[in-house]
Write an enzyme that holds these catalytic residues in place. Structure first.
Site, PDB file in Angstrom:
ATOM      1  N   ASN A  76      -5.288  -9.504  -3.258  1.00 30.40           N
ATOM      2  CA  ASN A  76      -5.733  -8.192  -3.710  1.00 30.40           C
ATOM      3  C   ASN A  76      -5.525  -7.964  -5.205  1.00 30.40           C
ATOM      4  OD1 ASN A  76      -3.148  -8.347  -2.258  1.00 30.40           O
ATOM      5  ND2 ASN A  76      -2.771  -6.334  -3.157  1.00 30.40           N
ATOM      6  N   HIS A 131     -12.550   0.540   4.418  1.00 23.75           N
ATOM      7  CA  HIS A 131     -12.749   1.181   3.111  1.00 23.75           C
ATOM      8  C   HIS A 131     -12.844   0.211   1.948  1.00 23.75           C
ATOM      9  CE1 HIS A 131      -8.433   1.248   1.569  1.00 23.75           C
ATOM     10  NE2 HIS A 131      -8.232   0.943   2.837  1.00 23.75           N
ATOM     11  N   THR A 168      -7.509   7.323  21.875  1.00 30.50           N
ATOM     12  CA  THR A 168      -8.939   7.659  21.766  1.00 30.50           C
ATOM     13  C   THR A 168      -9.525   7.010  20.521  1.00 30.50           C
ATOM     14  OG1 THR A 168      -8.551   9.751  22.882  1.00 30.50           O
ATOM     15  CG2 THR A 168     -10.546   9.609  21.523  1.00 30.50           C
ATOM     16  N   SER A 218     -10.126  -3.987   6.754  1.00 36.41           N
ATOM     17  CA  SER A 218     -10.111  -2.531   6.604  1.00 36.41           C
ATOM     18  C   SER A 218     -11.479  -2.084   6.112  1.00 36.41           C
ATOM     19  CB  SER A 218      -9.065  -2.143   5.553  1.00 36.41           C
ATOM     20  OG  SER A 218      -8.175  -1.195   6.045  1.00 36.41           O
ATOM     21  N   THR A 243      -3.464  -2.654   7.776  1.00 40.60           N
ATOM     22  CA  THR A 243      -2.012  -2.632   7.966  1.00 40.60           C
ATOM     23  C   THR A 243      -1.703  -2.753   9.454  1.00 40.60           C
ATOM     24  OG1 THR A 243      -1.724  -1.256   6.009  1.00 40.60           O
ATOM     25  CG2 THR A 243       0.086  -1.245   7.611  1.00 40.60           C
ATOM     26  N   CYS A 272      -0.889  -0.064  -3.729  1.00 40.89           N
ATOM     27  CA  CYS A 272       0.169   0.170  -2.747  1.00 40.89           C
ATOM     28  C   CYS A 272       1.534   0.142  -3.416  1.00 40.89           C
ATOM     29  CB  CYS A 272       0.125  -0.887  -1.656  1.00 40.89           C
ATOM     30  SG  CYS A 272      -1.516  -1.062  -0.978  1.00 40.89           S
TER      31      CYS A 272
HETATM   32  N1  PMP Z   1      -4.078  -6.317   3.080  1.00 38.06           N
HETATM   33  C1  PMP Z   1      -4.582  -6.373   1.836  1.00 38.06           C
HETATM   34  C2  PMP Z   1      -4.807  -7.704   1.203  1.00 38.06           C
HETATM   35  C3  PMP Z   1      -4.894  -5.198   1.160  1.00 38.06           C
HETATM   36  O1  PMP Z   1      -5.381  -5.264  -0.072  1.00 38.06           O
HETATM   37  C4  PMP Z   1      -4.658  -3.960   1.802  1.00 38.06           C
HETATM   38  C5  PMP Z   1      -4.975  -2.651   1.103  1.00 38.06           C
HETATM   39  N2  PMP Z   1      -4.428  -2.529  -0.178  1.00 38.06           N
HETATM   40  C6  PMP Z   1      -4.132  -3.970   3.098  1.00 38.06           C
HETATM   41  C7  PMP Z   1      -3.857  -5.158   3.703  1.00 38.06           C
HETATM   42  C8  PMP Z   1      -3.846  -2.695   3.838  1.00 38.06           C
HETATM   43  O2  PMP Z   1      -5.031  -2.014   4.140  1.00 38.06           O
HETATM   44  P1  PMP Z   1      -4.955  -0.531   4.709  1.00 38.06           P
HETATM   45  O3  PMP Z   1      -4.113   0.245   3.729  1.00 38.06           O
HETATM   46  O4  PMP Z   1      -6.378  -0.065   4.697  1.00 38.06           O
HETATM   47  O5  PMP Z   1      -4.360  -0.576   6.040  1.00 38.06           O
END
Ligand code: PMP
Length: 391
Positions: free
Chosen positions: A154, A204, A242, A202, A77, A328
């Site tokens: 996604n 994770h 940091t 990202s 993000t 989301c």
């Molecule tokens: N871009 C895409 C295509 C995603 O799937 C996601 C997470 N759902 C994000 C951006 C945002 O990632 P984060 O919430 O780890 O910042």
């Protein structure tokens, strides 16, 4: 089934977040046992800085870039916000698509504030592919600006041909950003060869910790510095604050683990996804798979069960963790903007479940999920039929 959070569940929500890889978990725990601000000049500080350098190299190797092209962020993000803020210039077009993640769409609206004519949305087909021919038409009318298109969607996993995007953008003197959050660590990436200027990710999503990510900025890209966070000047002034040393070290370890044997992993995950689709469509022949099937991420399938609300199906199979649309957006009663853009009706969008799998998925989970889906869909159908029946 896997033992997750003390529950026995089959986990099918890798696109929301993947389970942390053992290598990343061990690296985070070890890092948390040490003291050191990566900007400090004393020995513990230099040690922290050295471990951050190693992680930067591990991530650079996964992307195919040099470590100096990586800026650590709190996730995709932030990387998307930073990228579009730097790349957009008022008066030039910001070309994107209606199936992007809100972290791109909302950022595009924000950076172009007051100038809706600056955002150009490329059309999307029923198969989820962005129509790149229209990109050429856009550039025929207006040169320059920035194109931001996701590497992989996604919700459906549908891939964008970034080579075509980069070529058209170069010819028109435009910058290219890609949100590659769902692709990194799931398919091989050679960012230098792709010739994009900016790429977001990202940790994770590929088995690293949550709350850490990166923005790749191609060396030599003509980008102004427009940081979101100013202060101590870390990350060459791109992102003050940091460094999240433990998170970054965990992301590096996950990147190295994801890169190992990625080719075979792609085949293994795609075969499991195909088996899940085969089993589900075998028992529920009226269900429909969304998105271009031969141009998708290996680990995702978006399935519509006509006439059967997805929330009811998910509630009827609590031992399968999958999601309606994207995580989301869940919680909000709005249908998936991605599926609507692909032409699905609201009812069909509300009857769609995303199953996403990955490196730790087992054949037993696939079998279990297929059986659970069949049972849950039939149970919901029976309840609906009863409610509809004669009183
Ligand atoms: N871009 C895409 C295509 C995603 O799937 C996601 C997470 N759902 C994000 C951006 C945002 O990632 P984060 O919430 O780890 O910042």
């Amino acid at each position: 089934m896997s033992e997750l959070n003390g529950l026995d569940v089959s986990y099918f929500d890798y696109n929301a977040t993947a389970p942390i890889r053992p290598e990343a978990r061990a690296a985070v725990i070890e890092a948390m046992q040490s003291v050191g601000n990566a900007s400090s000049m004393h020995h513990p500080g230099r040690q922290a800085a050295h471990r951050v350098d190693v992680a930067r190299r591990q991530l650079a190797d996964l992307l195919g870039c040099s470590p100096g092209e990586i800026i650590f962020t709190s996730g995709a993000t932030e990387a998307n916000n930073l990228a579009l803020r730097a790349a957009f210039t008022a008066g030039s077009p910001l070309v994107t698509s209606p199936v992007e993640h809100p972290a791109v769409l909302e950022t595009a609206r924000t950076v172009t504030a007051g100038g809706p004519e600056d955002i150009v949305l490329l059309p999307v087909g029923g198969d989820g592919l962005v129509d790149l021919d229209v990109l050429k038409q856009v550039f025929a009318a207006r040169q320059g600006g920035v194109v931001s298109l996701m590497a992989a969607n996604n919700e459906t996993g549908v891939l964008t041909d970034l080579r075509v995007v980069a070529k058209a953008a170069r010819e028109a003197g435009a910058l290219v950003h890609t949100d590659a959050t769902q692709l990194i660590g799931r398919l091989p990436m050679d960012v230098a060869e792709l010739d994009v200027d900016l790429l977001s990710l990202s940790a994770h999503k590929f088995g690293g910790p949550q709350g850490v990510g990166a923005l790749y900025v191609r060396r030599g890209s003509p980008l102004p510095h427009r940081p979101l966070l100013v202060g101590g000047g870390q990350e060459r002034g791109w992102r003050a604050g940091t460094l999240n040393v433990a998170g970054i070290i965990g992301m590096g370890a996950a990147a190295e683990a994801a890169a190992r044997g990625l080719g075979e992993e792609v085949e293994r995950v795609a075969a499991m996804r195909d088996r899940l689709e085969h089993l589900v469509t075998g028992v529920l022949p009226d269900c429909r798979i969304n998105g271009r099937r031969d141009q998708r991420l290996p680990g995702v399938t978006s399935i519509t069960f006509p006439g059967v609300p997805a929330d009811a199906v998910l509630a009827a199979m609590p031992d399968v963790a999958a999601s309606e649309g994207s995580a989301c957006a869940s919680g909000a009663p709005t249908p998936s903007h991605v599926l609507l853009a692909m032409g699905l009706s609201r009812a069909d969008a509300d009857s769609t479940i995303r199953f996403s799998l990955g490196y730790a998925t087992t054949d037993a989970e696939i079998k279990h999920a297929a059986q659970a889906v069949k049972r849950a869909v039939m149970q919901v159908r029976a309840v609906l039929a009863e409610a509809d029946g004669p009183r």
